[in-house]
Design an enzyme around this catalytic site. Structure first.
Site, PDB file in Angstrom:
ATOM      1  N   GLN A  88       0.841  -1.197   0.000  1.00 20.81           N
ATOM      2  CA  GLN A  88       0.000   0.000   0.000  1.00 20.81           C
ATOM      3  C   GLN A  88       0.876   1.246   0.000  1.00 20.81           C
ATOM      4  O   GLN A  88       0.379   2.354  -0.117  1.00 20.81           O
ATOM      5  CB  GLN A  88      -0.868   0.025   1.258  1.00 20.81           C
ATOM      6  CG  GLN A  88      -1.798  -1.158   1.348  1.00 20.81           C
ATOM      7  CD  GLN A  88      -2.470  -1.213   2.703  1.00 20.81           C
ATOM      8  OE1 GLN A  88      -3.464  -0.532   2.929  1.00 20.81           O
ATOM      9  NE2 GLN A  88      -1.941  -1.990   3.601  1.00 20.81           N
ATOM     10  N   HIS A 108      -1.593   1.176  -4.318  1.00 21.79           N
ATOM     11  CA  HIS A 108      -2.059   2.547  -4.101  1.00 21.79           C
ATOM     12  C   HIS A 108      -1.247   3.555  -4.916  1.00 21.79           C
ATOM     13  O   HIS A 108      -1.334   4.753  -4.677  1.00 21.79           O
ATOM     14  CB  HIS A 108      -2.032   2.907  -2.609  1.00 21.79           C
ATOM     15  CG  HIS A 108      -3.064   2.153  -1.816  1.00 21.79           C
ATOM     16  ND1 HIS A 108      -3.074   2.089  -0.441  1.00 21.79           N
ATOM     17  CD2 HIS A 108      -4.143   1.419  -2.217  1.00 21.79           C
ATOM     18  CE1 HIS A 108      -4.096   1.342  -0.037  1.00 21.79           C
ATOM     19  NE2 HIS A 108      -4.755   0.922  -1.097  1.00 21.79           N
ATOM     20  N   CYS A 153      -1.115  15.781 -23.535  1.00 20.29           N
ATOM     21  CA  CYS A 153      -2.122  16.788 -23.892  1.00 20.29           C
ATOM     22  C   CYS A 153      -1.829  18.167 -23.299  1.00 20.29           C
ATOM     23  O   CYS A 153      -2.579  19.101 -23.530  1.00 20.29           O
ATOM     24  CB  CYS A 153      -3.513  16.321 -23.463  1.00 20.29           C
ATOM     25  SG  CYS A 153      -3.797  16.432 -21.681  1.00 20.29           S
ATOM     26  N   SER A 194      -3.142  -0.942   9.120  1.00 21.73           N
ATOM     27  CA  SER A 194      -4.233  -0.850  10.088  1.00 21.73           C
ATOM     28  C   SER A 194      -5.518  -1.502   9.572  1.00 21.73           C
ATOM     29  O   SER A 194      -6.551  -1.402  10.234  1.00 21.73           O
ATOM     30  CB  SER A 194      -4.487   0.623  10.427  1.00 21.73           C
ATOM     31  OG  SER A 194      -4.820   1.331   9.258  1.00 21.73           O
ATOM     32  N   ASN A 218       2.398  -6.338  13.571  1.00 21.48           N
ATOM     33  CA  ASN A 218       1.989  -4.952  13.830  1.00 21.48           C
ATOM     34  C   ASN A 218       2.383  -4.607  15.255  1.00 21.48           C
ATOM     35  O   ASN A 218       2.482  -5.491  16.107  1.00 21.48           O
ATOM     36  CB  ASN A 218       0.465  -4.805  13.643  1.00 21.48           C
ATOM     37  CG  ASN A 218       0.044  -3.357  13.406  1.00 21.48           C
ATOM     38  OD1 ASN A 218       0.356  -2.474  14.189  1.00 21.48           O
ATOM     39  ND2 ASN A 218      -0.655  -3.138  12.309  1.00 21.48           N
TER      40      ASN A 218
END
Ligand code: OAD
Length: 252
Positions: A88, A108, A153, A194, A218
């Site tokens: 992530q 992510h 662009c 988390s 954790n």
């Protein structure tokens, strides 16, 4: 399969997403990251959102991989054909540590990259070096604004990151690949997250349903710990030491 979150980069000095350092002030108002990391915020105040990302990008560029990242490089080298690292983290530290590009699924996005804000093409580009580093609270200068444009662009560019009001997809965020790997995994080691986001939740629940051993690393209890308790184990401690110990044990 390893699934990493902000806690894995915390020991490299990068603030976690939901930690207290995450707050950001715009025009005397304090914003929580969840308010800024949205398409809606970008539409309303694009340069303030860019300033927040360029500040965080500078922190990531100046951070170095830690022993946890290095352990995962050893795992990838040991199992080149049956290793996946779903992260992530947008900081790029897994790749900088030495994990192969095809092993790292950055679900992510990548804070060092930008893409067209209008999505005129799906391509992504490195944010130009000339953009430099922004300090906390420093506004984006007109010279830098001129660099943050889509090379195709010439419209405004946006950070290549998934926002809270957007959805995962395969093309940008490896949605189908990650689901497939979760279904096939024998072992899912989750570290430093988390459990607040959707695809990581799918990874762990799909893996558990398919019979994988789930391990949760954790500092604190979290919903993944409850699943891991039933199907593998829980390590309550810093990610760098725990990942090193697990990989040492598995790889030898
Ligand atoms: P969070 O900030 O939500 O959670 C970090 C987790 O790491 C917490 O559970 C801490 O207890 C744990 N932690 C902190 N330091 C640690 C250490 N040294 N060792 C082990 N654990 C530690 O970060 P994430 O779960 O990664 O996405 O956040 C997930 C996503 O939420 C982010 O990628 C971001 C946000 O939505 C997007 O912006 C799309």
């Amino acid at each position: 399969m390893f699934l990493t979150g902000a806690g894995v980069s915390a020991e490299s000095g990068i603030p976690t997403f939901r930690g207290k350092e995450g707050y950001w002030t715009v025009r005397a108002r304090e914003y929580h990251p969840q308010e800024l990391a949205t398409h809606e915020a970008f539409e309303a105040m694009p340069w303030e959102v860019w300033a927040w990302y360029l500040y965080r990008r500078a922190i990531c560029r100046n951070a170095a991989p830690n022993d946890g990242h290095r352990a995962l490089v050893r795992a990838g080298t040991a199992w080149p054909d049956r290793f996946a690292l779903v992260t992530q983290n947008v900081d790029g530290l897994h790749r900088r540590a030495g994990n192969a590009d095809h092993h790292v699924l950055a679900i992510h996005g990548d804070i060092q990259q930008m893409r067209c804000a209008r999505e005129c093409v799906a391509d992504r580009w490195q944010i130009p070096d000339a953009v430099g580093e922004l300090g906390k609270g420093e506004p984006v200068s007109p010279a830098v604004k001129a660099l943050l444009v889509c090379p195709k662009c010439t419209g405004m560019a946006r950070p290549h990151v998934l926002w809270f009001d957007e959805s995962y997809d395969e093309e940008r965020y490896h949605l189908d690949t990650v689901r497939r790997i979760a279904n096939e995994a024998a072992l899912v080691v989750v570290a430093g997250t988390s459990a607040q986001t959707n695809l990581p939740w799918q990874v762990v629940t799909l893996g558990a349903r398919a019979g994988a051993t789930i391990v949760d690393i954790n500092l604190e209890d979290n919903p993944f710990g409850e699943i891991a308790q039933k199907s593998g184990g829980v390590i309550r401690g810093p990610a760098a030491a725990a990942l090193t110990a697990i990989v040492d044990r598995l790889v030898g």
